[in-house]
Design a protein around this motif. Structure first.
Motif, short mmCIF file in Angstrom:
data_model
loop_
_atom_site.label_atom_id
_atom_site.label_comp_id
_atom_site.label_asym_id
_atom_site.label_seq_id
_atom_site.Cartn_x
_atom_site.Cartn_y
_atom_site.Cartn_z
N LEU A 119 44.28 -5.30 29.58
CA LEU A 119 44.47 -5.93 28.33
C LEU A 119 44.63 -7.34 27.83
O LEU A 119 44.03 -8.29 27.04
N TYR A 176 42.44 -9.16 26.09
CA TYR A 176 42.41 -9.73 24.76
C TYR A 176 42.78 -11.64 25.27
O TYR A 176 42.40 -12.17 23.81
N GLU A 184 42.38 -2.21 13.27
CA GLU A 184 42.32 -1.74 14.83
C GLU A 184 42.87 -2.34 15.64
O GLU A 184 42.75 -3.43 16.10
N ASP A 239 45.16 0.62 17.77
CA ASP A 239 44.44 1.86 19.29
C ASP A 239 44.51 0.97 20.27
O ASP A 239 44.81 1.30 21.37
N VAL A 240 45.04 -0.31 20.23
CA VAL A 240 44.87 -0.85 21.25
C VAL A 240 46.29 -1.66 22.13
O VAL A 240 46.32 -2.24 22.70
N CYS A 265 36.90 3.80 26.15
CA CYS A 265 36.39 2.48 26.73
C CYS A 265 35.42 2.09 25.66
O CYS A 265 33.93 1.87 25.93
N ASP A 283 36.97 -3.11 26.45
CA ASP A 283 38.05 -3.19 26.02
C ASP A 283 38.91 -1.01 26.25
O ASP A 283 37.29 -0.08 26.37
N THR A 300 40.88 1.85 24.97
CA THR A 300 40.93 1.98 22.76
C THR A 300 42.06 3.97 23.69
O THR A 300 41.09 4.44 24.49
#
Length: 397
Positions: free
Chosen positions: A56, A64, A180, A183-184, A284, A302, A304
């Motif tokens: 990530l 990200y 949100e 969660d990541v 994902c 993603d 999570t």
């Protein structure tokens, strides 16, 4: 396998997911090679939390950190701010109440596309209640630039009020929003098998990345699993997110006066670690499809996990913050005045009619985001009922 070899990734044909364009596939292969090098360097095994962190947030390559579009219909998922601006309008009403009591700033963690910041600021501007500063904590250079362009376009005369941060401020006064985000935050995976607790990690095989469980030392992760997992010796796999707890604790410790809202999908502890949830919550997101393979195209999807809100509340309380409320997203938005806002003063606009509008339905309907997404409010020095919780159904943590 030598570190020079790129691990074999599951193909889109194997998963039934749409294939990426060649340049995106090459990007993913480069990140996979870097993760493979890390695995080899660290003794042929890394904890899943390390894998998730690199997938990530690895500079230039992580999901990200790179430049691919993530949010909205053209990305991999849609968040509440992209669904309807009434989400931001409701949050702005809560922010306005807090800022009137505390002064100070708004701090948004993980601002994503920047739409939430823009819509909240617009609503506050309409009520002549804009903060002195709107702080944005964003780790992605690409997303920072997108946020800056959007906010400069919509508020050219106020762009100086928007300040991007590299780290949390030492002191916080005002309103904090994290939509949100938890969660990541990279989480740990713990697997109980035959009565033994093991930490799940990632190894390299001839066919690519694979799961591998290792014995856990007697540390904080093990103690949390012993306390949280349901009794029994049957196989049970779940996530524990000490890093997310650390983030909440740090925000709470820095808070002098104000409110922090953490909005995400998740459960209180008794539901999170329910005996029937024995495969955890990891999932994902790739092109508006979700699946359970975190090794598929690292850097292009993603990853999570749901949030254990009981653990987050305890983390805030350990930093002397108070839990002001815990409810569903639907109840929070309705308590903030969603019905009045959408109806524009039409007394005939009932809640059932509101649910009939597609955008609002996604925000508040129990089968969409309304029940799965929760809102946890923590802070210090706030007197009286808070708008988003005063008429909401409070959930037990």
């Amino acid at each position: 396998m030598s570190v020079a070899e790129a691990p074999t990734m599951p193909s889109s044909a194997d998963t039934g997911l749409p294939p990426p364009p060649p340049e995106a596939a090459a990007h993913s292969s480069e990140l996979a090679e870097r993760i493979a090098e890390r695995i080899t360097r660290e003794g042929d095994w890394i904890p899943f939390s390390r894998y998730m962190e690199m997938a990530l947030y690895e500079p230039r390559l992580g999901y990200y950190s790179a430049g691919a579009r993530k949010f909205g219909e053209a990305g991999d998922f849609v968040t509440a701010p992209e669904i309807s601006n009434v989400f931001a309008k409701c949050l702005a009403l809560q922010a306005r109440q807090v800022l009137e009591a505390t002064g100070g700033d708004i701090l948004e963690l993980g601002p994503g596309s920047g739409v939430l910041a823009a819509d909240m600021f617009e609503e506050l501007l309409a009520h002549k209640a804009i903060p002195e500063r709107y702080l944005l904590l964003e780790v992605s250079p690409d997303l920072r630039e997108r946020q800056r362009k959007l906010l400069a376009y919509r508020f050219p005369e106020h762009i100086g009020r928007f300040v991007w941060l590299d780290a949390l401020p030492e002191r916080i006064r005002g309103f904090v929003i994290a939509n949100e985000v938890l969660d990541v935050v990279p989480c740990s995976l713990v697997h109980r098998t035959r009565g033994q607790l093991l930490e799940r990690g990632v190894i390299l095989t001839d066919s690519g990345f694979a799961w591998d469980d290792q014995r856990m030392p007697d540390d904080a992760l093990r103690r949390r699993a012993e306390a949280a997992f349901p009794p029994g010796d049957y196989s049970y796999l779940s996530e524990i997110n000490l890093a997310a707890e650390g983030l909440v604790r740090t925000v709470a410790a820095a808070m002098d006066h104000g409110l922090a809202l953490f909005i995400d999908y998740g459960f209180p502890e008794r539901e999170f670690y329910h005996p029937q949830r024995f495969m955890g919550t990891l999932r994902c997101h790739y092109r508006h499809r979700f699946h359970g393979d975190p090794f598929f195209l690292p850097g292009l999807q993603d990853i999570t996990a749901h949030v254990d809100f009981s653990a987050m509340a305890r983390a805030a309380e350990s930093a002397d913050a108070e839990v002001y409320g815990f409810t569903t997203q639907a109840y929070f938005l309705i308590s903030c005045g969603l019905a009045v806002m959408v109806s524009a003063g039409d007394p005939g606009m009932t809640l059932s009619r509101l649910k009939g509008t597609s955008a609002v339905q996604r925000l508040i309907n129990p089968s969409e985001m309304g029940e799965l997404f929760k809102v946890l409010g923590v802070g210090k020095g706030m007197d009286g009922p808070l708008l988003g919780f005063q008429s909401a159904r409070h959930l037990q943590l």
